[in-house]
Enzyme design. Structure first.
Site, mmCIF file in Angstrom:
data_model
loop_
_atom_site.group_PDB
_atom_site.id
_atom_site.type_symbol
_atom_site.label_atom_id
_atom_site.label_comp_id
_atom_site.label_asym_id
_atom_site.label_seq_id
_atom_site.Cartn_x
_atom_site.Cartn_y
_atom_site.Cartn_z
ATOM 1 N N CYS A 1 0.779 -1.033 0.055
ATOM 2 C CA CYS A 1 -0.028 0.478 0.041
ATOM 3 C C CYS A 1 0.720 1.175 0.005
ATOM 4 C CB CYS A 1 -1.123 -0.127 1.227
ATOM 5 S SG CYS A 1 -2.479 1.289 1.272
ATOM 6 N N HIS B 1 -3.835 -4.627 0.799
ATOM 7 C CA HIS B 1 -3.412 -5.330 2.071
ATOM 8 C C HIS B 1 -3.621 -7.325 2.133
ATOM 9 C CE1 HIS B 1 -3.155 -1.759 4.050
ATOM 10 N NE2 HIS B 1 -3.345 -1.471 2.753
ATOM 11 N N GLU C 1 -1.938 -9.032 4.284
ATOM 12 C CA GLU C 1 -2.743 -9.747 5.613
ATOM 13 C C GLU C 1 -3.714 -9.797 6.151
ATOM 14 O OE1 GLU C 1 -1.449 -6.963 4.207
ATOM 15 O OE2 GLU C 1 -1.733 -5.225 6.108
#
Lengths: 234, 207
Positions: B83, B187, B189
């Site tokens: 990001c 993202h 994660e």
């Protein structure tokens, strides 16, 4: 939508009748396996400070999906601290957005995508509603204006919460759905009363609805409403 | 198969969410090191950041962060920007009119008016793979979805560095790659199993 009461997850019906639905960390592990799209975690503990930041950090690190945190936020600074614990978004109740420039501070510091404003609507009679327990009465058509107002104030997303449907499985409020604005530029999420998977698929087809959330539907299973974290099949 | 000895250094801005990233990388079987560790030997660098461009570049261009990034570039250690962490490696951003590290020919532009989507672009989206042979995409399922949350997106004139674009934002870079540097807009994660696969491939990269 998960409700945190101390270190327990609970679910309510119309914001009362708390029922224990599980341990937060265990529940999140199950929801990860089910590949949940997003989680809202709201602290509804009566005592402020009942949920420590260290505990929230432990919960947040279990999340492999985006998550928003709300409830018992003391100040914009406190809310920003929650983002650091591992939540992507903060849920700010509509009544608080001006207090200490709450919404503005979150948007300016962490970006508007981190600021979800929740508008709690409670049905009175006929087409009339209360907003966030204010003494003022709103006609369902005025909710359209309120949503636009929230957008103009800088919200990144709006959570429209039908309090009178909370935990009832009666479905989202169709009267309000019929008068939602068509020109919101921020995503609109519905919450409160989700009946079943079919209803969720149905509301997602509405051009002005971006997401549908549910608490009880994903916490209870079967006709006897046994506690079992579950999620959409499709 | 993930070698157990892979060590991933996670360089994060102060607003970054480390818990999930650390947990996910450790779930894969690699070790994680953050700024707070005294151990500084590692073989992967992940740069993650959330917040505004100026706050990100402000933090990452301070010592020792800048030196750490530049030495990894030089030594050929695989770098993954996530990001804002990917955007700051580019040339510039329309956000705060910021200047990036200039390590990759990427410009970050405000999405407003450029896309039909709502801005910020938040939510689960699919990507269009432009370079399917890229090792970061090895074994990725066809309808994989990733979690995006951004108001600015990365664009480039040098198409050869685009590995994948965001399906709903034509020409934007969901993933770019140049030499040992990868940048991803979403993202991993927070993207469940699909995101974990990307991190697993990154940890497993062989240059």
């Amino acid at each position: 939508m998960l409700l945190l009461d101390g270190k327990r997850l609970v679910k309510t019906v119309r914001f009362s009748k708390k029922r224990y639905v599980g341990d937060p960390v265990n529940t999140l592990k199950i929801l990860n396996e089910k590949e949940v799209d997003e989680i809202f975690l709201i602290d509804i503990s009566k005592k402020t400070g009942a949920v420590q930041d260290s505990y929230l950090k432990e919960i947040a690190s279990e999340l492999f999906s985006p998550a928003a945190f709300g409830g018992n936020l003391q100040s914009p600074e406190d809310a920003l601290q929650k983002l650091k614990l591992g939540f992507e978004k903060i849920v700010i109740p509509f009544r608080k957005i001006w207090k200490n420039s709450f919404l503005q501070k979150i948007s300016a510091t962490a970006g508007s995508q981190s600021a979800v404003v929740s508008l709690d609507v409670r049905k009175l009679c006929g087409p009339y509603y209360l907003i966030n327990k204010t003494p003022q009465i709103f006609h369902q058509k005025q909710i359209r204006l309120l949503l636009k107002e929230i957008q103009e104030q800088g919200a990144g997303e709006i959570l429209l919460h039908f309090v009178h449907r909370d935990g009832t499985f009666l479905g989202y409020d169709k009267d309000i759905l019929a008068c939602l604005p068509h020109d919101l530029s921020v995503p609109l999420i519905l919450l409160g009363g989700a009946k079943n998977e079919e209803e969720i698929q149905e509301v997602l087809k509405l051009p002005n609805v971006d997401a549908a959330a549910a608490g009880s539907l994903f916490s209870f299973f079967g006709v006897h409403r046994a506690v079992l974290p579950n999620y959409l099949q499709k | 198969m993930i070698p157990k000895n892979k060590r991933v250094f996670i360089l994060a801005g102060s607003f970054s969410n480390l818990g999930s990233l650390v947990n996910m990388i450790e779930k894969i079987g690699a070790q994680t090191i953050t700024c707070s560790n005294s151990e500084k030997s590692f073989d992967r660098l992940v740069i993650c950041g959330v917040g505004s461009f100026s706050s990100g570049i402000g933090e990452f261009s301070q010592p020792p962060n800048k030196e750490l990034i530049l030495s990894c570039v030089k030594r050929g250690i695989p770098i993954l920007g996530i990001c804002l962490g990917a955007q700051i490696l580019g040339i510039s951003s329309e956000e705060d009119n910021g200047k990036g590290f200039g390590l990759v020919p990427i410009k970050t532009l405000w999405l407003k008016g450029k896309v039909k989507n709502k801005v910020p672009n938040v939510g689960w989206q699919t990507i269009k793979i432009l370079n399917s042979s890229d090792p970061l995409l090895r074994g990725v399922r066809g309808n994989a979805r990733y979690y995006f949350s951004h108001s600015y997106a990365m664009f480039t004139d040098q198409k050869e560095i685009s590995v994948a674009e965001i399906d709903e934002i034509p020409n934007s870079n969901a993933i770019y790659q140049m030499n040992n540097i990868y940048g991803i807009q979403f993202h991993p994660e927070k993207s469940q199993n699909d995101g974990q696969k990307i991190l697993e491939n990154f940890v497993n990269l062989e240059f």
